[in-house]
Structures are given as structure tokens and as C-alpha cells.
Write a protein that holds these residues in place. Structure first.
Motif, PDB file in Angstrom:
ATOM      1  N   ALA A 229       0.832  -1.204   0.000  1.00  0.00           N
ATOM      2  CA  ALA A 229       0.000   0.000   0.000  1.00  0.00           C
ATOM      3  C   ALA A 229       0.868   1.257   0.000  1.00  0.00           C
ATOM      4  N   HIS A 230       1.959   1.230   0.784  1.00  0.00           N
ATOM      5  CA  HIS A 230       2.882   2.375   0.821  1.00  0.00           C
ATOM      6  C   HIS A 230       3.470   2.622  -0.563  1.00  0.00           C
ATOM      7  N   ASN A 231       3.927   1.561  -1.225  1.00  0.00           N
ATOM      8  CA  ASN A 231       4.514   1.702  -2.567  1.00  0.00           C
ATOM      9  C   ASN A 231       3.474   2.170  -3.583  1.00  0.00           C
ATOM     10  N   ALA A 232       2.232   1.708  -3.424  1.00  0.00           N
ATOM     11  CA  ALA A 232       1.174   2.117  -4.344  1.00  0.00           C
ATOM     12  C   ALA A 232       0.883   3.613  -4.221  1.00  0.00           C
ATOM     13  N   VAL A 233       0.846   4.102  -2.985  1.00  0.00           N
ATOM     14  CA  VAL A 233       0.610   5.533  -2.756  1.00  0.00           C
ATOM     15  C   VAL A 233       1.762   6.352  -3.328  1.00  0.00           C
ATOM     16  N   GLU A 234       2.982   5.894  -3.117  1.00  0.00           N
ATOM     17  CA  GLU A 234       4.147   6.592  -3.649  1.00  0.00           C
ATOM     18  C   GLU A 234       4.146   6.590  -5.177  1.00  0.00           C
ATOM     19  N   LYS A 235       3.761   5.471  -5.753  1.00  0.00           N
ATOM     20  CA  LYS A 235       3.707   5.364  -7.212  1.00  0.00           C
ATOM     21  C   LYS A 235       2.665   6.323  -7.787  1.00  0.00           C
ATOM     22  N   GLU A 236       1.509   6.383  -7.143  1.00  0.00           N
ATOM     23  CA  GLU A 236       0.471   7.303  -7.622  1.00  0.00           C
ATOM     24  C   GLU A 236       0.922   8.751  -7.472  1.00  0.00           C
ATOM     25  N   ARG A 237       1.671   9.049  -6.397  1.00  0.00           N
ATOM     26  CA  ARG A 237       2.200  10.402  -6.218  1.00  0.00           C
ATOM     27  C   ARG A 237       3.151  10.774  -7.360  1.00  0.00           C
ATOM     28  N   ILE A 238       3.994   9.817  -7.761  1.00  0.00           N
ATOM     29  CA  ILE A 238       4.928  10.068  -8.872  1.00  0.00           C
ATOM     30  C   ILE A 238       4.157  10.301 -10.165  1.00  0.00           C
ATOM     31  N   TYR A 239       3.139   9.465 -10.400  1.00  0.00           N
ATOM     32  CA  TYR A 239       2.321   9.643 -11.600  1.00  0.00           C
ATOM     33  C   TYR A 239       1.698  11.043 -11.624  1.00  0.00           C
ATOM     34  N   THR A 240       1.169  11.466 -10.475  1.00  0.00           N
ATOM     35  CA  THR A 240       0.524  12.786 -10.404  1.00  0.00           C
ATOM     36  C   THR A 240       1.521  13.898 -10.701  1.00  0.00           C
ATOM     37  N   SER A 241       2.718  13.794 -10.131  1.00  0.00           N
ATOM     38  CA  SER A 241       3.750  14.818 -10.362  1.00  0.00           C
ATOM     39  C   SER A 241       4.183  14.858 -11.818  1.00  0.00           C
ATOM     40  N   ALA A 242       3.985  13.737 -12.532  1.00  0.00           N
ATOM     41  CA  ALA A 242       4.344  13.677 -13.957  1.00  0.00           C
ATOM     42  C   ALA A 242       3.173  14.078 -14.859  1.00  0.00           C
ATOM     43  N   GLY A 243       2.052  14.472 -14.261  1.00  0.00           N
ATOM     44  CA  GLY A 243       0.929  14.960 -15.063  1.00  0.00           C
ATOM     45  C   GLY A 243      -0.169  13.956 -15.304  1.00  0.00           C
ATOM     46  N   PHE A 244      -0.109  12.813 -14.628  1.00  0.00           N
ATOM     47  CA  PHE A 244      -1.166  11.809 -14.780  1.00  0.00           C
ATOM     48  C   PHE A 244      -2.148  11.975 -13.620  1.00  0.00           C
ATOM     49  N   ILE A 245      -3.260  12.601 -13.916  1.00  0.00           N
ATOM     50  CA  ILE A 245      -4.215  13.021 -12.901  1.00  0.00           C
ATOM     51  C   ILE A 245      -5.407  12.064 -12.890  1.00  0.00           C
ATOM     52  N   PRO A 246      -5.779  11.551 -11.716  1.00  0.00           N
ATOM     53  CA  PRO A 246      -6.947  10.649 -11.640  1.00  0.00           C
ATOM     54  C   PRO A 246      -8.197  11.275 -12.240  1.00  0.00           C
ATOM     55  N   GLY A 247      -8.860  10.516 -13.107  1.00  0.00           N
ATOM     56  CA  GLY A 247     -10.079  10.996 -13.745  1.00  0.00           C
ATOM     57  C   GLY A 247      -9.834  11.844 -14.976  1.00  0.00           C
ATOM     58  N   VAL A 248      -8.583  12.251 -15.195  1.00  0.00           N
ATOM     59  CA  VAL A 248      -8.243  13.070 -16.371  1.00  0.00           C
ATOM     60  C   VAL A 248      -7.519  12.223 -17.400  1.00  0.00           C
TER      61      VAL A 248
END
Length: 275
Positions: A229-248
Motif C-alpha cells: 500500500a505504501h509503494n502504491a501511494v508513492e507510485k500514484e504520487r509520482i504519476y501525479t507529479s508527472a501529469g497523470f491526474i486521476p479521472g483526467v
């Protein structure tokens, strides 16, 4: 160009909602005339055709002034909105951008010798799907095979893949994606931090044929395990910082041992974001 119709349809719907929002209330007949006398406004009630003066409204009769002013405003808004709708509908009746993409499909043998200026959605999707890529290797002889014959790592991924296939949504399984990651975890620092490229392999890279936008879809399947779960949250944070936004342009699904992936939820996400 192909989004123009969709955007205008959306504007048309907004105009319809605005027209419906204009309150239908009974107002006093006639209109309001405002005259400035020595820098002060004076109000008159115009009720008779040909009467250019109207009947004086004392300032104490605020309700009548408000009613006539609102009526005039509402009627003008209604005229403007209806005129806008009329212009949009007139334009849309003559606007057929699909003719240029359809032209290529009508050329018969000539089509093999022509590079089209614009692809149809299906042609674009076919070209996108045919683009070669090197996915991650799956060790062992997994029995998890999707309906289109691909090996995947979990039953949940098989559900997602088969849903995408059934809905005719193009996708790539574990295609490489390079993301630049900052070397410094201090996000508050104003210094220019160095970045390095890291290759991720999101579970699915999907294409919305209608908008021609790519989405990445990650399924986090062991969220009841703290490290995972920790790695999943970190991975999603990296995706967001790279411009991959949930729902977008990013979709994430999760599950635990007690709460498995819901196939109806998968289909709902796919239909809402990828069709």
C-alpha cells in the motif's frame, strides 16, 4: 477540429439549462424607463404604446422597480441566448468535418498509396494499437490468459483486459512509460533539483478513440499489505507529479483480500473515461 462539434453541443446544452433557469414569474406588464435628473435616477412605468414618458414610480415602490428591471433583464438574456443557439444550430447543420476523414476510406485501391491528412477514429486506433512496444516479461507458465490471448499477472488484470476488449477500447499491457523523477524529495525547496528518467510499466495504457487521449490504468491489488500500500501511494504520487491526474488521464483500481475487484466498477470506469 473534430472536437468543435462536441464543444458546441456542450455549449448548446449549457444554453438550454440557462434558458430553463430563467424564472418564469408573473411580472407587471410594460417596461421600465430610467431618466437621470440632476445626477439622480428617476423611474417610469411604460405601459401604453406610443407613450414616451410613462408613469412616474416613486422610489418607495422598490418592488415594482425591481420587478420591471428583472423582467427587462430576463427578456434580453433570453433573446441573446436563443440567438446564440440559433447561430450554433445553423453552423452545425453545415459543419461536417467527418467528410475529410471519410474521404480516405472511399478511395479504394488508391488508399494504399496515400497518407491521409486525417485518420478516422478507427484508423487512428488501429495505427495506435499496431505500434510495437516491449512489455515486461512474465516468468513462469501463467494460466491467466485474456480473451485476446495475452498473458497477465492476476485475475483482476484479466477482468480489466477483457472488459476493455469487450468495449472495443484499444489498450497495451505493461507498455513502457518514461517518467522524470526529481532527485530531491524536498518539494518545498526553491532550488532547481536534478531529475532522472525512470521507466514504469503501467498495467494498461488505454486509448479513448473519441478524444484520442491516452490513459494509464494501474490496478493495486494487495492494498491490505502495508508495504504494498505504501509503494502504491508513492507510485500514484509520482504519476501525479508527472501529469497523470486521476479521472483526467489516469485510472486506479484497488482491492484487498476482503474486498475484491468489482467487475461492474471496472466497466463503469471504462465507459465513463474511455468511450
Amino acid at each position: 477540429m473534430f472536437n468543435i462539434k462536441e464543444n458546441l453541443d456542450s455549449i448548446n446544452n449549457q444554453i438550454t439549462k440557462l434558458l430553463q433557469h430563467i424564472p418564469k414569474v408573473e411580472h407587471e406588464p410594460g417596461t421600465l424607463r430610467v431618466a437621470i435628473n440632476k445626477g439622480c435616477p428617476q423611474f417610469y412605468h411604460m405601459t401604453q404604446k406610443g407613450d414616451t414618458n410613462g408613469k412616474y414610480i416613486p422610489k418607495s415602490n422598490v418592488e415594482l422597480i425591481k420587478s420591471l428591471a428583472q423582467k427587462d433583464y430576463n427578456e434580453k438574456c433570453q433573446r441573446i441566448l436563443k440567438n446564440l443557439q440559433k447561430q450554433i444550430n445553423a453552423f452545425l447543420r453545415k459543419f461536417h468535418p467527418e467528410e475529410i476523414s471519410a474521404l480516405h476510406t472511399k478511395l479504394g485501391v488508391r488508399r494504399d498509396f496515400i497518407t491521409p491528412l486525417i485518420f478516422t477514429d478507427d484508423e487512428f486506433a488501429a495505427q495506435w494499437q499496431a505500434t510495437p512496444y516491449a512489455g515486461k516479461s512474465i516468468s513462469g507458465s501463467t494460466q491467466l490468459i485474456t480473451s485476446r490471448g495475452e498473458h497477465v499477472r492476476s485475475k483482476s488484470e484479466c477482468i480489466i483486459a477483457d472488459t476493455l476488449t469487450r468495449l472495443n477500447i484499444p489498450f497495451r499491457y505493461e507498455a513502457p512509460l518514461k517518467i522524470n523523477i526529481s532527485d530531491s524529495p524536498d518539494t518545498k525547496s526553491k532550488r532547481n533539483t536534478a531529475k532522472h528518467a525512470v521507466t514504469f510499466h503501467p498495467d494498461f495504457t488505454c486509448l479513448n478513440k473519441r478524444t484520442r487521449q491516452e490513459f494509464i490504468w494501474e490496478h493495486f491489488g494487495m492494498m491490505d499489505k502495508p508495504d504494498y500500500a505504501h509503494n502504491a501511494v508513492e507510485k500514484e504520487r509520482i504519476y501525479t507529479s508527472a501529469g497523470f491526474i486521476p479521472g483526467v488521464n489516469f485510472i486506479a483500481t484497488t482491492e484487498t483480500n476482503d474486498i475484491p475487484l468489482n467487475s461492474k466498477h471496472v466497466e463503469q470506469l471504462a465507459k465513463q473515461l474511455l468511450l
